[in-house]
Design a protein around this motif. Structure first.
Motif, mmCIF file in Angstrom:
data_model
loop_
_atom_site.group_PDB
_atom_site.id
_atom_site.type_symbol
_atom_site.label_atom_id
_atom_site.label_comp_id
_atom_site.label_asym_id
_atom_site.label_seq_id
_atom_site.Cartn_x
_atom_site.Cartn_y
_atom_site.Cartn_z
ATOM 1 N N SER A 194 -22.592 19.388 -8.784
ATOM 2 C CA SER A 194 -21.629 18.316 -9.041
ATOM 3 C C SER A 194 -20.664 18.223 -7.866
ATOM 4 O O SER A 194 -20.275 19.244 -7.294
ATOM 5 C CB SER A 194 -20.840 18.573 -10.328
ATOM 6 O OG SER A 194 -21.695 18.544 -11.458
ATOM 7 N N VAL A 195 -20.298 16.997 -7.516
ATOM 8 C CA VAL A 195 -19.320 16.773 -6.457
ATOM 9 C C VAL A 195 -18.326 15.716 -6.916
ATOM 10 O O VAL A 195 -18.673 14.803 -7.662
ATOM 11 C CB VAL A 195 -19.984 16.328 -5.131
ATOM 12 C CG1 VAL A 195 -20.803 17.446 -4.538
ATOM 13 C CG2 VAL A 195 -20.843 15.081 -5.325
ATOM 14 N N LEU A 199 -24.012 12.630 0.070
ATOM 15 C CA LEU A 199 -23.535 11.464 -0.676
ATOM 16 C C LEU A 199 -22.018 11.368 -0.602
ATOM 17 O O LEU A 199 -21.460 10.274 -0.412
ATOM 18 C CB LEU A 199 -24.004 11.551 -2.126
ATOM 19 C CG LEU A 199 -23.542 10.436 -3.057
ATOM 20 C CD1 LEU A 199 -24.010 9.071 -2.562
ATOM 21 C CD2 LEU A 199 -24.041 10.693 -4.479
ATOM 22 N N LYS A 200 -21.334 12.490 -0.746
ATOM 23 C CA LYS A 200 -19.867 12.503 -0.667
ATOM 24 C C LYS A 200 -19.390 12.018 0.702
ATOM 25 O O LYS A 200 -18.491 11.176 0.791
ATOM 26 C CB LYS A 200 -19.357 13.920 -0.939
ATOM 27 C CG LYS A 200 -17.847 14.095 -0.813
ATOM 28 C CD LYS A 200 -17.451 15.530 -1.110
ATOM 29 C CE LYS A 200 -15.964 15.778 -0.832
ATOM 30 N NZ LYS A 200 -15.098 15.050 -1.782
ATOM 31 N N GLU A 201 -20.006 12.517 1.768
ATOM 32 C CA GLU A 201 -19.607 12.126 3.118
ATOM 33 C C GLU A 201 -19.869 10.642 3.367
ATOM 34 O O GLU A 201 -19.029 9.946 3.954
ATOM 35 C CB GLU A 201 -20.356 12.977 4.144
ATOM 36 C CG GLU A 201 -19.918 14.431 4.164
ATOM 37 C CD GLU A 201 -20.806 15.301 5.047
ATOM 38 O OE1 GLU A 201 -21.727 14.740 5.687
ATOM 39 O OE2 GLU A 201 -20.579 16.519 5.094
ATOM 40 N N LEU A 202 -21.018 10.157 2.936
ATOM 41 C CA LEU A 202 -21.343 8.738 3.122
ATOM 42 C C LEU A 202 -20.367 7.842 2.371
ATOM 43 O O LEU A 202 -19.848 6.863 2.914
ATOM 44 C CB LEU A 202 -22.771 8.453 2.656
ATOM 45 C CG LEU A 202 -23.911 8.872 3.575
ATOM 46 C CD1 LEU A 202 -25.252 8.718 2.850
ATOM 47 C CD2 LEU A 202 -23.914 8.038 4.847
ATOM 48 N N ALA A 203 -20.120 8.167 1.099
ATOM 49 C CA ALA A 203 -19.270 7.317 0.264
ATOM 50 C C ALA A 203 -17.829 7.311 0.747
ATOM 51 O O ALA A 203 -17.175 6.268 0.783
ATOM 52 C CB ALA A 203 -19.341 7.775 -1.195
ATOM 53 N N GLU A 204 -17.309 8.475 1.124
ATOM 54 C CA GLU A 204 -15.912 8.545 1.553
ATOM 55 C C GLU A 204 -15.719 7.958 2.942
ATOM 56 O O GLU A 204 -14.647 7.437 3.252
ATOM 57 C CB GLU A 204 -15.429 9.996 1.508
ATOM 58 C CG GLU A 204 -15.311 10.528 0.087
ATOM 59 C CD GLU A 204 -14.778 11.946 0.018
ATOM 60 O OE1 GLU A 204 -14.644 12.583 1.092
ATOM 61 O OE2 GLU A 204 -14.494 12.417 -1.097
ATOM 62 N N SER A 205 -16.749 8.011 3.789
ATOM 63 C CA SER A 205 -16.613 7.451 5.138
ATOM 64 C C SER A 205 -16.714 5.935 5.150
ATOM 65 O O SER A 205 -16.188 5.280 6.044
ATOM 66 C CB SER A 205 -17.680 8.039 6.071
ATOM 67 O OG SER A 205 -18.978 7.633 5.667
ATOM 68 N N ILE A 219 -27.874 17.176 -0.771
ATOM 69 C CA ILE A 219 -27.850 15.757 -1.161
ATOM 70 C C ILE A 219 -26.457 15.381 -1.664
ATOM 71 O O ILE A 219 -25.921 14.315 -1.336
ATOM 72 C CB ILE A 219 -28.917 15.474 -2.229
ATOM 73 C CG1 ILE A 219 -30.318 15.652 -1.652
ATOM 74 C CG2 ILE A 219 -28.761 14.055 -2.777
ATOM 75 C CD1 ILE A 219 -31.431 15.585 -2.686
ATOM 76 N N GLY A 220 -25.861 16.269 -2.473
ATOM 77 C CA GLY A 220 -24.519 16.008 -2.990
ATOM 78 C C GLY A 220 -23.480 15.915 -1.884
ATOM 79 O O GLY A 220 -22.640 15.005 -1.882
ATOM 80 N N ARG A 221 -23.530 16.845 -0.931
ATOM 81 C CA ARG A 221 -22.574 16.805 0.192
ATOM 82 C C ARG A 221 -22.773 15.542 1.027
ATOM 83 O O ARG A 221 -21.800 14.911 1.448
ATOM 84 C CB ARG A 221 -22.752 18.047 1.065
ATOM 85 C CG ARG A 221 -22.222 19.328 0.460
ATOM 86 C CD ARG A 221 -22.159 20.435 1.494
ATOM 87 N NE ARG A 221 -23.474 20.718 2.069
ATOM 88 C CZ ARG A 221 -24.317 21.623 1.589
ATOM 89 N NH1 ARG A 221 -23.993 22.317 0.517
ATOM 90 N NH2 ARG A 221 -25.475 21.834 2.193
#
Length: 200
Positions: free
Chosen positions: A7-8, A126-132, A122-124
């Motif tokens: 979970s992230v 997705l977090k980087e893509l969405a926040e960037s 994959i979770g990390r």
């Protein structure tokens, strides 16, 4: 079938995360262990899962299935089957994202740690893509800090403050001669976040 999850918490709106998940080819391209992605006939990805001295390499043809608040990526390979389910839960300022990856196929008994590493990556990603890709919005605390740090005895500090005051006002200020005190008083009255003294 091996199942691993993670979970992230993503500091953005749910819509920004969903936009990434809907573009399955681009999303899968950012997974760990992905060697190549093709969109010639649907979405297929060549993935190499390493474990010890072994490398379990296969090409998976993925089908994407959106649900109410979940996104499913069903990948069928020649020697294995991989399913990723991404579930989103939106809060006021972030999105709680749960990812579960299932794998069945060659090397299944050896790949437990690799599958966990894959879903974590994959979770990390997705977090980087969405926040960037999320639009930048200054936080309230940052606005307060900016205003409270103004030194009105320093002309350069005041000039910087007036430039930053666009967060409270739209447009550009034209300050007439001897009119600085009026502008500062107007901004102070609208923000209620600063205090200052004026020596004429």
């Amino acid at each position: 079938m091996k199942r691993k999850s993670t979970s992230v918490r993503i500091e953005t709106k749910k819509e920004n995360v969903e936009n990434i998940l809907k573009n399955s080819a681009a999303f899968i391209t950012n997974w760990p262990y992905v060697v190549r992605v093709s969109t010639r006939e649907g979405v297929s990805a060549e993935i190499m899962l390493p474990r010890f001295v072994f490398k379990f390499r296969d090409t998976y043809r993925f089908q994407y299935h959106p649900d109410f608040n979940s996104h499913i990526y069903d990948g069928e390979g020649k020697r294995g089957h991989m399913i990723l389910v991404v579930t989103l839960k939106e809060w006021s300022r972030n999105v709680e994202t749960h990812l579960e990856l299932s794998y069945k196929g060659k090397g299944e008994l050896l790949l437990e740690k690799t599958i966990q590493s894959l879903v974590d990556g994959i979770g990390r990603g997705l977090k980087e893509l969405a926040e960037s890709t999320a639009p930048a919005h200054p936080k309230v605390n940052e606005q307060k800090k900016t205003m409270l740090s103004v030194d009105f005895s320093d002309p350069m500090n005041v000039a910087g403050f007036l430039a930053k005051s666009k967060m409270l006002h739209s447009g550009i200020y034209m300050v007439n001669k001897n009119g600085l005190f009026n502008v500062v008083s107007e901004i102070r009255g609208k923000s209620n976040l600063i205090s200052c003294t004026y020596q004429g």
